[in-house]
Design an enzyme around this catalytic site. Structure first.
Site, short mmCIF file in Angstrom:
data_model
loop_
_atom_site.label_atom_id
_atom_site.label_comp_id
_atom_site.label_asym_id
_atom_site.label_seq_id
_atom_site.Cartn_x
_atom_site.Cartn_y
_atom_site.Cartn_z
N GLY A 1 43.94 41.39 41.58
CA GLY A 1 43.87 41.29 43.03
C GLY A 1 44.96 42.12 43.68
N GLN B 1 50.74 44.73 50.18
CA GLN B 1 51.31 45.21 48.92
C GLN B 1 51.29 46.73 48.82
OE1 GLN B 1 48.89 42.35 46.34
NE2 GLN B 1 50.80 42.55 45.20
N CYS C 1 52.01 38.65 39.85
CA CYS C 1 51.76 39.44 41.05
C CYS C 1 52.22 40.87 40.79
CB CYS C 1 52.55 38.85 42.22
SG CYS C 1 52.37 39.76 43.77
N LEU C 2 51.42 41.84 41.21
CA LEU C 2 51.80 43.24 40.99
C LEU C 2 53.09 43.59 41.74
CD1 LEU C 2 48.27 44.91 41.18
CD2 LEU C 2 49.64 44.46 39.13
N HIS D 1 45.82 33.35 46.16
CA HIS D 1 47.02 34.18 46.00
C HIS D 1 47.01 35.37 46.97
CE1 HIS D 1 50.07 36.30 43.31
NE2 HIS D 1 49.62 37.27 44.06
N HIS E 1 49.20 36.34 50.63
CA HIS E 1 49.93 37.57 50.94
C HIS E 1 49.76 37.96 52.41
CE1 HIS E 1 51.63 39.32 47.30
NE2 HIS E 1 50.52 39.12 46.61
NI NI Z 1 50.29 39.20 44.55
#
Ligand code: NI
Length: 167
Positions: free
Chosen positions: A46, A51, A95-96, A137, A141
């Site tokens: 995701g 992000q 999380c990335l 999730h 964000h």
């Molecule tokens: Ni994330």
């Protein structure tokens, strides 16, 4: 398509509330395509717009609950709203934007949401298991929240061998 840089935790952009998407134009489509490529390149499940430094309410979620002969596919959620949740799952989440770290987070096991697609059309989507976790999730964000705020504890280096997927 092009890869976008992924913003890392510590950057205040990840703690801000995103604004709704109002223009469903070619610029939006380019952003969505770039995010899909970035997600695939990072091997994540995701990715939310903040992000990649875009303060708009949109996120990608990889649907992993597919049959053996089917390909996983990316769902584009624009201006998403959760309509219903049920059940509970407790497991490792990453999380990335928080590379290499995972924590135990409790999430619903079922999520029903509505959102707009890239052309502005509203649709509903039901996610279960990892997809439900990922929807929660990613939508978090959009309100400036990271999983690290919700996790009961981070995994130890010894446990990381059995870690979950990056979101
Ligand atoms: Ni994330």
């Amino acid at each position: 398509m092009a890869l976008r840089n992924i913003v890392k935790a510590g950057d205040s952009i990840l703690n801000k509330v995103c604004r709704p998407v109002t223009k469903f134009d070619s610029k939006l489509h380019t952003l969505l395509d770039d995010m899909a490529e970035t997600l695939d390149n990072a091997d994540g499940v995701g990715l939310a717009a903040p992000q990649v430094g875009i303060m708009r309410r949109l996120a990608l979620v990889l649907e992993t609950n597919v049959g053996e002969d089917e390909d996983e596919f990316v769902i584009e959620f624009i201006n998403p709203e959760i309509l219903e949740v049920s059940g509970e799952q407790k497991g490792a989440e990453g999380c990335l934007s928080v590379p290499g770290e995972y924590g135990i987070v409790t999430r619903p096991d079922y999520v029903r949401a509505r959102a707009q697609d890239r052309n502005g059309e509203w649709f509903e989507y039901e996610g279960t298991g990892l997809t439900a976790r990922c929807m929660c999730h990613e939508f978090d964000h959009l309100d400036g929240h990271l999983f690290t705020e919700k996790c009961e504890r981070m995994l130890t280096p010894e446990e990381l061998g059995m870690s979950g997927d990056g979101e």
